[in-house]
Design a protein around this motif. Structure first.
Motif, short mmCIF file in Angstrom:
data_model
loop_
_atom_site.label_atom_id
_atom_site.label_comp_id
_atom_site.label_asym_id
_atom_site.label_seq_id
_atom_site.Cartn_x
_atom_site.Cartn_y
_atom_site.Cartn_z
N LEU A 6 -42.48 7.68 38.27
CA LEU A 6 -41.82 8.39 39.36
C LEU A 6 -42.72 9.52 39.84
O LEU A 6 -43.66 9.93 39.16
N GLU A 7 -42.43 10.02 40.99
CA GLU A 7 -43.13 11.16 41.58
C GLU A 7 -42.10 12.21 41.95
O GLU A 7 -40.95 11.89 42.21
N PRO A 8 -42.48 13.49 41.99
CA PRO A 8 -43.79 14.07 41.70
C PRO A 8 -43.97 14.35 40.22
O PRO A 8 -43.09 14.06 39.41
N GLY A 9 -45.12 14.95 39.86
CA GLY A 9 -45.39 15.32 38.48
C GLY A 9 -44.74 16.64 38.11
O GLY A 9 -44.17 17.34 38.95
N LEU A 10 -44.82 16.99 36.83
CA LEU A 10 -44.20 18.23 36.34
C LEU A 10 -44.77 19.46 37.04
O LEU A 10 -44.04 20.44 37.29
N SER A 11 -46.05 19.44 37.35
CA SER A 11 -46.67 20.62 37.95
C SER A 11 -46.11 20.93 39.33
O SER A 11 -46.20 22.06 39.81
N TYR A 12 -45.53 19.95 39.99
CA TYR A 12 -44.96 20.13 41.33
C TYR A 12 -43.86 21.19 41.32
O TYR A 12 -43.65 21.90 42.30
N PHE A 13 -43.15 21.34 40.19
CA PHE A 13 -41.97 22.20 40.13
C PHE A 13 -42.31 23.67 39.94
O PHE A 13 -41.44 24.52 40.07
N GLY A 14 -43.54 23.98 39.62
CA GLY A 14 -43.97 25.37 39.55
C GLY A 14 -43.13 26.22 38.61
O GLY A 14 -43.10 25.99 37.40
N ASP A 15 -42.40 27.19 39.16
CA ASP A 15 -41.58 28.10 38.36
C ASP A 15 -40.24 27.50 37.94
O ASP A 15 -39.52 28.08 37.12
N ASP A 16 -39.89 26.35 38.48
CA ASP A 16 -38.61 25.71 38.17
C ASP A 16 -38.77 24.82 36.93
O ASP A 16 -38.86 23.59 37.02
N ALA A 17 -38.78 25.47 35.76
CA ALA A 17 -39.02 24.75 34.51
C ALA A 17 -37.90 23.74 34.22
O ALA A 17 -38.16 22.62 33.78
N LEU A 18 -36.64 24.14 34.47
CA LEU A 18 -35.52 23.24 34.22
C LEU A 18 -35.59 22.02 35.13
O LEU A 18 -35.35 20.89 34.70
#
Length: 491
Positions: free
Chosen positions: A113-125
């Protein structure tokens, strides 16, 4: 009883009791101390272990290759490996059987699936929750009976490496918490939710490809293949160089000794962070902004406009260079200007402290004189080239670098007639419509392989997405390492 007899009697007493004590202590340590583990890639059959797993398995859990497991082993063992890459996240649910003492890969469930974890920036949850669809696939794929004995790992790669420790650690903590509180799968003990070292990523990919090609599955040592992986933020190269007088030419921190099936291998490996496809495109755009090309057509440009030789003619693209927004305007690739710009980012002039070097001052044994086996390339190398060949549905194809150079030249001049030269190749036409930077991407891939790694133009590379219907990449190799911990004990 005389003094001498008394001394002899006492001596006999202490000898007997000492022997009993020694035997007892030896037995205690033998039973209580942890057993030594096999080498991470050692597939030599081990002695049967005491059966500690379930004695009765559901009839629904079967193997295609046998009905009865090797003594002391479960019939089936699953491993879940989540590849949290820079462009997206992927889960591999591997099913192994223990028809023999060592695991044999039987099947795989794959989903991405997309996007990757880094896409979420400050939104860790949000980053942690983005993996839910993959883990729900795992819940359906793995029999409920085996959920609590199926290890899971989340290995982040270059996308999180470049975020910095604070943001990436918050995301990883959120992922671990969600795994522990929502899902039944145990997290592997060592680096279960972590950023994978780029060197490990390459070595595990080498294990995967050579395992699937049956190059390291025999007690007879065979020649192994080289692997080249190109992601969004990093690229890896791993191969087994030739030996000289019985010694490998791999040196320094790039030298990786390992064993598999009783055979020893000494690998060369390096991971280039910042030389993945997306990062390379950024570096190329920065170079174009900082080093304007000649305006041969006398087009009037504003101070915030730059001609870009690697983009389709008349394409206008807003690009943020530092705090300044610049408009990149595509032009024809006259006199291989795009090739010149691409080669500039490899920093071939950087000091080479240990000869020979590839690029960016990094030591690498010559692929011309130190390696004569096959080369396998995947990820973006496969994705960008195969639409112009047999299509991306064909899992293994080959191309020489001379052919790749010719293809790149065709793509880079075809933009002037709206790529009509590729009208007869539906997938190629589609990709050209989706990827405006195709000329830049192909030029970069060619530059990486030939100018960077030093592969001769006449050398063939194998473009691969799957081998024996299994995905290439590092995940299978890392899963084989997980099985070293013998997760089936107590399952």
């Amino acid at each position: 009883m005389s003094l001498k007899d008394n001394i002899m009697a006492r001596k006999g007493y202490w000898l007997r009791n000492g022997a009993i004590l020694f035997f007892g202590l030896t037995l205690f340590f033998f039973v209580m101390l942890p057993k030594s583990q096999p080498n991470i890639h050692d597939n030599i059959p081990a002695a049967p272990l005491e059966e500690t797993g379930p004695t009765t398995w559901p009839d629904s859990i079967t193997s295609k290759h046998c009905d009865v497991a090797h003594p002391g082993r479960p019939l089936i063992q699953y491993v879940l490996m989540i590849d949290a890459g820079s462009s997206g996240s992927r889960i591999h649910a591997y099913k192994f059987n223990y028809c023999k003492a060592t695991p044999e890969l039987e099947s795989e469930i794959f989903e991405m699936l997309e996007p990757g974890l880094s896409y979420f920036g400050d939104d860790a949850l949000g980053a942690a929750q983005s993996l839910d669809p993959l883990l729900k696939t795992a819940l359906k794929s793995v029999p409920v009976f085996l959920h609590k004995s199926t290890p899971v790992a989340v290995k982040a790669t270059a996308g999180l490496r470049i975020m910095g420790d604070i943001k990436s650690n918050r995301i990883l903590e959120a992922v671990r918490n969600r795994l522990e509180t929502v899902y039944p799968f145990p997290i592997i003990k060592e680096e279960g939710v972590a950023i994978m070292d780029g060197g490990d990523e390459g070595v595990y990919a080498w294990v995967t490809v050579n395992y699937l090609l049956s190059r390291i599955n025999s007690v007879v040592k065979n020649s192994t293949v080289a692997i080249m992986d190109l992601g969004g933020a990093s690229t890896q190269i791993v191969f087994e160089p030739l030996t000289v007088n019985g010694h490998s030419v791999a040196q320094g921190k790039h030298r990786v000794p390992m064993s598999f099936n009783g055979n020893n291998y000494v690998l060369y490996q390096h991971s280039y962070l910042g030389y993945g496809l997306f990062q390379a495109n950024k570096a190329i755009n920065n170079y174009v902004v900082e080093n304007p090309i000649d305006n041969n057509e006398d087009t009037v440009l504003s101070p915030d406009e730059r001609l870009h030789p690697c983009m389709p003619v008349n394409t206008h693209k807003k690009y943020l260079h530092g705090d300044k927004e610049v408009t990149l305007i595509g032009v024809s690739d006259n006199a291989n200007e795009c090739r010149r710009v691409v080669e500039a980012i490899f920093d071939k002039e950087k000091a080479c402290n240990l000869n020979p070097c590839s690029f960016d001052g990094v030591y690498q044994p010559s692929l011309t004189t130190s390696f004569d086996s096959d080369i396998y390339a995947f990820s973006f190398i496969f994705d960008r080239i195969t639409p112009f060949l047999a299509g991306s549905d064909v899992p293994i194809q080959d191309i020489t670098l001379q052919e790749l150079e010719n293809l790149t030249a065709r793509v880079c001049v075809a933009d002037e007639d709206e790529f009509k030269a590729f009208d007869s190749i539906a997938e190629a036409k589609s990709e050209l419509g989706k990827v405006a930077e195709m000329c830049m991407d192909l030029n970069y891939i060619y530059g990486l392989l030939h100018y960077g790694y030093g592969i001769p133009k006449e050398r063939k590379i194998n473009l691969t997405k799957k081998i024996r219907d299994y995905e290439t990449g590092w995940c299978l190799g890392a899963s084989i390492a997980v099985l070293e911990d013998r997760w089936y004990l107590g399952a």
